[in-house]
Design a protein around this motif. Structure first.
Motif, mmCIF file in Angstrom:
data_model
loop_
_atom_site.group_PDB
_atom_site.id
_atom_site.type_symbol
_atom_site.label_atom_id
_atom_site.label_comp_id
_atom_site.label_asym_id
_atom_site.label_seq_id
_atom_site.Cartn_x
_atom_site.Cartn_y
_atom_site.Cartn_z
ATOM 1 N N GLU A 1 9.049 1.103 -4.624
ATOM 2 C CA GLU A 1 8.467 0.409 -3.476
ATOM 3 C C GLU A 1 9.312 0.725 -2.250
ATOM 4 O OE1 GLU A 1 8.789 -3.640 -4.631
ATOM 5 O OE2 GLU A 1 7.139 -3.536 -6.091
ATOM 6 N N PRO A 2 8.799 0.426 -1.071
ATOM 7 C CA PRO A 2 9.652 0.634 0.104
ATOM 8 C C PRO A 2 10.973 -0.134 -0.048
ATOM 9 C CG PRO A 2 7.406 0.302 0.797
ATOM 10 C CD PRO A 2 7.434 0.018 -0.687
ATOM 11 N N ASN A 3 12.059 0.584 0.012
ATOM 12 C CA ASN A 3 13.414 0.027 -0.089
ATOM 13 C C ASN A 3 13.718 -0.674 -1.409
ATOM 14 O OD1 ASN A 3 15.961 -0.051 1.077
ATOM 15 N ND2 ASN A 3 15.724 -2.190 1.648
ATOM 16 N N TYR A 4 12.980 -0.358 -2.432
ATOM 17 C CA TYR A 4 13.337 -0.877 -3.762
ATOM 18 C C TYR A 4 12.904 0.121 -4.818
ATOM 19 C CZ TYR A 4 13.610 -3.735 -7.973
ATOM 20 O OH TYR A 4 13.920 -4.207 -9.223
ATOM 21 N N TYR A 5 13.825 0.477 -5.677
ATOM 22 C CA TYR A 5 13.501 1.346 -6.805
ATOM 23 C C TYR A 5 14.179 0.770 -8.025
ATOM 24 C CZ TYR A 5 13.281 5.295 -9.980
ATOM 25 O OH TYR A 5 13.043 6.081 -11.074
ATOM 26 N N ALA B 1 14.906 4.396 -2.726
ATOM 27 C CA ALA B 1 14.948 3.357 -1.706
ATOM 28 C C ALA B 1 15.510 3.899 -0.396
ATOM 29 C CB ALA B 1 15.823 2.198 -2.187
ATOM 30 N N THR B 2 14.865 3.488 0.698
ATOM 31 C CA THR B 2 15.393 3.811 2.031
ATOM 32 C C THR B 2 14.713 2.900 3.040
ATOM 33 O OG1 THR B 2 15.907 5.645 3.547
ATOM 34 C CG2 THR B 2 13.685 5.582 2.634
ATOM 35 N N VAL B 3 15.326 2.781 4.213
ATOM 36 C CA VAL B 3 14.694 2.060 5.316
ATOM 37 C C VAL B 3 14.165 3.101 6.301
ATOM 38 C CG1 VAL B 3 16.120 -0.009 5.023
ATOM 39 C CG2 VAL B 3 16.891 1.832 6.548
ATOM 40 N N PRO B 4 13.340 2.711 7.261
ATOM 41 C CA PRO B 4 12.773 3.703 8.179
ATOM 42 C C PRO B 4 13.859 4.550 8.848
ATOM 43 C CG PRO B 4 11.634 1.609 8.444
ATOM 44 C CD PRO B 4 12.788 1.365 7.516
ATOM 45 N N TYR C 1 0.817 -1.226 0.000
ATOM 46 C CA TYR C 1 0.000 0.000 0.000
ATOM 47 C C TYR C 1 0.846 1.268 0.000
ATOM 48 C CZ TYR C 1 -3.489 -3.431 1.258
ATOM 49 O OH TYR C 1 -4.299 -4.529 1.264
ATOM 50 N N VAL C 2 2.140 1.076 0.107
ATOM 51 C CA VAL C 2 3.016 2.252 0.137
ATOM 52 C C VAL C 2 3.415 2.614 -1.289
ATOM 53 C CG1 VAL C 2 5.230 3.166 0.894
ATOM 54 C CG2 VAL C 2 3.899 1.685 2.419
ATOM 55 N N LYS C 3 3.112 3.820 -1.688
ATOM 56 C CA LYS C 3 3.435 4.300 -3.034
ATOM 57 C C LYS C 3 4.405 5.475 -2.915
ATOM 58 C CE LYS C 3 0.529 1.380 -4.771
ATOM 59 N NZ LYS C 3 1.094 0.117 -5.249
#
Lengths: 768, 768
Positions: free
Chosen positions: A144-148, A48-51, A31-33
């Protein structure tokens, strides 16, 4: 192929499960865009990044406003996040990005994989063939979260990016070529200009390892980013370009050809290239670790966090970290778009401030010294004018441990500051003094009063008082002497006065709690200073000079040059969150306030005034209510004071529906380091911290059908909105653990004990 | 008054004790005249320092060549040491100075006490009233070991300077004034130019403490000096000038007036002023500590080394340290001038390299990392092309522990270097690549073979081999392939070839000792490479191109553009110190060599050739023998190979009498970090290390009547020159511990066992 499969499966899911598409499915990362907010003024980044990761590895479509024939075509701050969705080309992938800011810096260590004849100049967006940049298509882009991932059309290279907290990992799939390159542009930076790069060092340790650092003089005055880089395949050749030739030939370093395979480089501006032979479909990976302290720390960060070359494992590890953050929340919403807005808001509210210390705990302080964070995670990039409002209060609710660490970071900043001040807008061991107020005070006080920060409260109070008494800063001296910041001393005198008064009230609250009566009395008095700039003759806040005269020529709709920052007096006159009843009296009591608010939301703001607002799109405005900037974030809740609280409920739903959607332009203004998103999260659960430092939340109108929030103390907060629908925006009844709530507030202390907050929704306003 | 007393007492001593004025009296510091070498080309500095101290606190009379109407009037390197005796004004007192170099840098943290209207510009020497600089007179100047004093006429201020290893201490005696200042010019630097100052930071911690750092891009590419400053009296006011205004107003730092009492400064170029009220005769003191690592280390250096304000105690402590160094030597000489020359040479040979680490052992390496020196004192500023010849061998004789630490420092440099090379000319964690050869190899080998360095000899050999195989540096690759550096590849091809060949011979000696036969064979072969550039058709070394052709147009008297550095082929052709017999054969045997040397010392060098020599005065030349530069320092000893060793003896006395005297212009060329002085010291004792790496010394003609040298192993080396006189310059007999010496050599191993070296002097040459 892969992309089409993803698309089909998403389509299938939507098609087959229409009835329950509004309740979340695992994994929540779906659900994260990250592309939301990347068009126009959102200023978010898609990479991309982590919290709260120190590395934000993301594509830059440009780093300074795109110029046609030497003339800038856009807003000077257009590239705060490096990426603009509507741009046709990607310049490269850099490792540091702010999320949603209205000013810019960073964009460190830009990497671009290229193929064919070597080009070390980025080229221009209208003629990408003149440089290393490349055309790309959103059809071939995944964020996507942590993937581009994106296909770089000019080079026939597929780029994939992922990260750990301090390491960016790149995977590039090349065609067959004996001229494959990795361009390393250490000159590039976001909001760059001649002279911004103060000094750059590169050391090539072996055929697959580089270290170095870059010092810049930008928004941060003295910022140094150290790095370590490894490639999965040895480069066959490498080289460098010094952009300032005089340095290359200075002294006896001219004995060397520093452009060709020379491992010991230092200059103001350096661009490098690493060269490879590649077979068709060959993947070359790259790891880039950063450190605020040293090259050896950067290497250690890499060795600890990403010792291997398993790209997919790094993606998975980061997605798991995101899933952990997202899974604090179980929500049932009206539709999938809302689910996406909700979880993307959680995502955006988990990006900044960022971790600012190495794996060994070291970081460089604002005193230019290396410190070790003892007992806390040190964070940087505090956009406090924005985030004190809802972002930090949100952490006090859902992640108090992290907010405590942030307060510890702010206290360390204070203790290291030769000015003895808490941060105003700090990043990377620097203070940049952006925006008005001294709102770290609010964050510190709120965190103590809500029990998040358990450090030395008396020291914290002293730091707050010192900050509030920094006479040299932004008219504080005159504010103390006169009770307001004079118009002739400071260009944002009214904003400052109003915000100082609120911050002073926060200090008074903490002083009271600690039994410091004299401080409490002093700052309680200062908390009323907003009254000194309220002009009853016009019913608005108005700039006043040192002699006590209100400014004569004054435009109540204009944002610029009227004594305000990012807001006109129509919006700013409501900025007395700590004494709303007194403000209401000044505005003519309940009916006066209601009339004022009705006008604000419904009036027509002529276009000429919009031109001077900042950081928002035209859609970021409702009437003359500006949601895209922060000063009015509490305003819709103020109807609660009038006899028409239903207008709070109605306006909140209207703001959510107008200001947040799933598209790249889905944010009506800068996300401002999670503040816009935190507003959304609070509001969608049905309550909001109108005046942080006050432990009561004000009730609104929830957007969720139901929600469960896992609190850090093990308790669960449940929200239930009975009869929730698109039309049923009005609240007819609110109960806390089965008991009707009197009034329109619920306390933090109650909420964190866990329980159920039940709203009964209705299509009809409750007028009473 | 004080000066007159000093003068009278010196006069009295000379008058009353004429017969024994040539034997040293206590304290020995009285014989040290730091002003020797400060006029013309000596490039020494007259200020205060302790032996090998990191701080050299000394007056700068200018820092760039003095320009009249925009046109430079002097040598571009005139101000290497900051001070020129003939200059009329003093600009200020800065904390770092090279001693006797021919290139320049440093001059960090320039302080000038002033009085009256504040001036932040230095002004010009011809119009000192236009700036903060001041006229002064040598009549009011005292320069002693660790004490310097001068009256600043324009400001009526007496300035006094002293130091500890890492701290400069200032004592200024002001007149009554409400406009007394300390100007702190952080823009100033020796050999300055636009853009040299990369970044400067100042933090004012309280009303009497500042810290900061400055990064420069000069001779050292990336040099950072951190500092901490305290004043004995609180300043009533302070301010700053940013020389680059765009930085002052950049970003939101423009919210502050950074010029007026603002404690948090950062820019490329900063000048500051501290303001005081002073009473008549009031003394204000200042302490300035430096560090290569951090401001906190600088503060710690100050706290440990100079926690108090007892200026006189600091002077006394430093004088005691000097007395300790000087008292290794007990000498009886022909006259007081010689005593002064001797002890001033000891002084000049105890200035560089300098301590480069903080009291906690930390320093910044050439890898930009902070290291801790474990088990050794880390030194910097290695002028190896000069100092390998006599300076480091001198330490092997009198202070092997210190030389061992210097070798450890050089090994650390190697281990940190991304180029895997030992230093060429290194200072402050930087390599500046000045001059030819790779002579750290000679220093390392000599220190190992003479037993000074007891570290890992195999690692040292590997470092030497790596350095000698750095193919990219100065034609080494071609040298390895062709046996010489080709003229078309390198502009100092002959100097490099000759010096590489000598250095290679050193490597071979160490390899032999360690039983590394293959390395020994390889480098023994390379040691003969000088032959490849000897042109028998003209009897000189001559540049040769890659094709093997000697250069056609070639001027044997010219220094520039002929393949040499700081020497013409007449001087350089003798540079085969390791194979002098083979060289002699090439030059026509004993008679050929003698004729060559006779010509060298007696020929006339036309003025046009002098114009292109560097770093020497006209007096630095005898015939065409250039003593003011280093390549010929062994040359006078070569007569020992011929049938006329008495010419060695005669020439040595002649060189000493011509090249060393007590005046400010007492050095005929750059002292070159103690090399000129170390030559004097060896020669005055009667022997010299013609080829370091060979443990034999060559005998000469002593200048002393007698001498005792306390060796570090507790033994004593005694020199006795019977019948010594101004005329008796010839040696008729030499005995070591009563035994006649056969030949003209004595070994280091013998000498350090202690004993007596007895020369019988005569007015007649021993011709046999």
């Amino acid at each position: 192929m892969k992309n089409i499969k993803r698309y089909l499966s998403a389509l299938l899911m939507t098609a087959l499960l229409p009835g329950i598409s509004s309740a979340q499915q695992s994994p929540l990362t779906q659900y994260v865009k990250p592309l939301i907010g990347t068009a126009k003024m959102g200023h978010t980044f898609p990479g991309a990044t982590v919290p709260f990761g120190a590395v934000q590895l993301s594509p830059d479509t440009d780093t300074i406003p795109y110029a046609v024939n030497g003339k800038y075509t856009g807003d000077v701050y257009k590239y705060c996040a490096g990426y603009q969705y509507d741009d046709p080309t990607i310049v490269g992938f850099s490792h540091t990005h702010f999320s949603g800011t209205g000013h810019s810096d960073l964009g460190d260590i830009l990497v671009m994989p290229t193929q064919g004849e070597l080009q070390l100049n980025p080229g221009t967006a209208d003629h990408p063939e003149t440089g290393y940049r490349s055309l790309y298509s959103h059809d071939n882009e995944i964020a996507e979260p942590n993937y581009y991932s994106v296909q770089l059309d000019d080079h026939q290279i597929k780029a994939e990016l992922t990260t750990t907290t301090r390491v960016g990992m790149h995977r590039y799939t090349y065609p067959a070529s004996d001229q494959s390159h990795l361009v390393l542009d250490l000159n590039a930076g976001i909001y760059n200009y001649d002279g911004k790069n103060v000094w750059t060092v590169v050391r090539v340790l072996n055929d697959s390892t580089l270290t170095g650092y870059r010092q810049t003089n930008g928004w941060a005055r003295t910022r140094v980013v150290y790095f370590a880089i490894k490639t999965s395949k040895p480069f066959k050749n490498y080289g460098a370009e010094y952009l300032d030739k005089n340095v290359q030939y200075r002294g006896f370093w001219r004995k060397f050809d520093q452009t060709d395979n020379f491992p010991d480089l230092a200059a103001h501006n350096i661009r490098m290239h690493l060269d490879f032979d590649t077979e068709e479909g060959e993947q070359i990976m790259m790891k880039v670790a950063i450190s605020p302290v040293s090259m050896s720390n950067a290497l250690e960060n890499m060795e600890i966090e990403a010792p291997h070359w398993d790209f997919d494992a790094v993606v998975a590890q980061g997605k798991k970290a995101w899933e952990n953050e997202l899974s604090r929340y179980t929500v049932d919403m009206l539709n999938k778009e809302d689910l996406i807005n909700f979880y993307t808001s959680v995502y955006h509210a988990n990006l900044m401030p960022t971790v600012y210390m190495d794996v060994n705990g070291q970081y460089k302080g604002i005193d230019y010294e290396v410190h070790e964070a003892e007992g806390f995670v040190n964070y940087t990039s505090f956009s406090l004018w924005d985030t004190f409002r809802a972002f930090h209060p949100w952490l006090n609710l859902v992640d108090p441990k992290r907010n405590s660490d942030m307060v510890s970071s702010m206290m360390a900043h204070h203790d290291q500051s030769v000015l003895n001040m808490l941060p105003i807008w700090s990043h990377y061991g620097n203070e940049n003094w952006c925006m008005s107020g001294y709102h770290s005070v609010s964050v510190v006080v709120d965190a103590i009063l809500k029990g998040s920060y358990k450090g030395d409260a008396e020291a914290a109070l002293e730091a707050c008082v010192q900050t509030a008494n920094a006479r040299r800063y932004e008219g504080i001296g005159e504010y103390i002497d006169l009770g307001y910041v004079p118009d002739d001393v400071n260009s944002t005198s009214v904003s400052n006065t109003l915000e100082y008064a609120y911050d002073d009230w926060c200090i008074a609250q903490l002083a009271k709690k600690l039994g410091k009566e004299d401080i409490a009395a002093e700052f309680t008095k200062r908390a009323g200073n907003w009254k000194n700039l309220f002009d009853p003759s016009i019913g608005f806040m108005r700039p006043k000079d040192s002699e006590g005269n209100f400014r004569e020529e004054f435009d109540v709709l204009e944002t610029h040059g009227q004594g305000f920052i990012e807001g006109n007096t129509w919006n700013y006159s409501l900025y007395v969150p700590h004494q709303p009843e007194q403000l209401m009296e000044a505005l003519g009591g309940q009916s006066g306030l209601e009339t004022y608010l009705d006008s604000l939301f419904t009036m027509h703001l002529p276009d000429k005034y919009f031109a001077n607002t900042e950081d928002i799109t035209r859609e970021g405005i409702i009437g003359n209510y500006v949601h895209g900037n922060e000063p009015s974030h509490h305003v819709a809740y103020l109807y609660n004071l009038t006899t028409s609280p239903w207008k709070t409920q109605e306006r909140l739903r209207e703001i959510i529906r107008h200001q947040y959607n799933n598209g790249p332009a889905g944010l009506g203004g800068n996300d401002d380091c999670g503040q816009m998103s935190a507003w959304y999260l609070f509001t969608s659960l049905g309550f909001y911290p109108v005046a942080p430092g006050d432990t009561d939340y004000w009730l609104g109108s929830p957007l969720v059908k139901s929600a469960e929030v896992q609190l850090q103390n093990g308790k669960t907060l449940k929200i239930k909105a009975l009869n929730q629908s698109e039309k049923n925006v009005y609240v007819s009844r609110v109960r806390w653990n089965g008991q009707d709530i009197e009034g329109f507030k619920i306390s933090h202390d109650d909420i964190i004990q866990g329980g159920e907050l039940e709203f009964v929704m209705s299509s009809k306003p409750k007028t009473k």
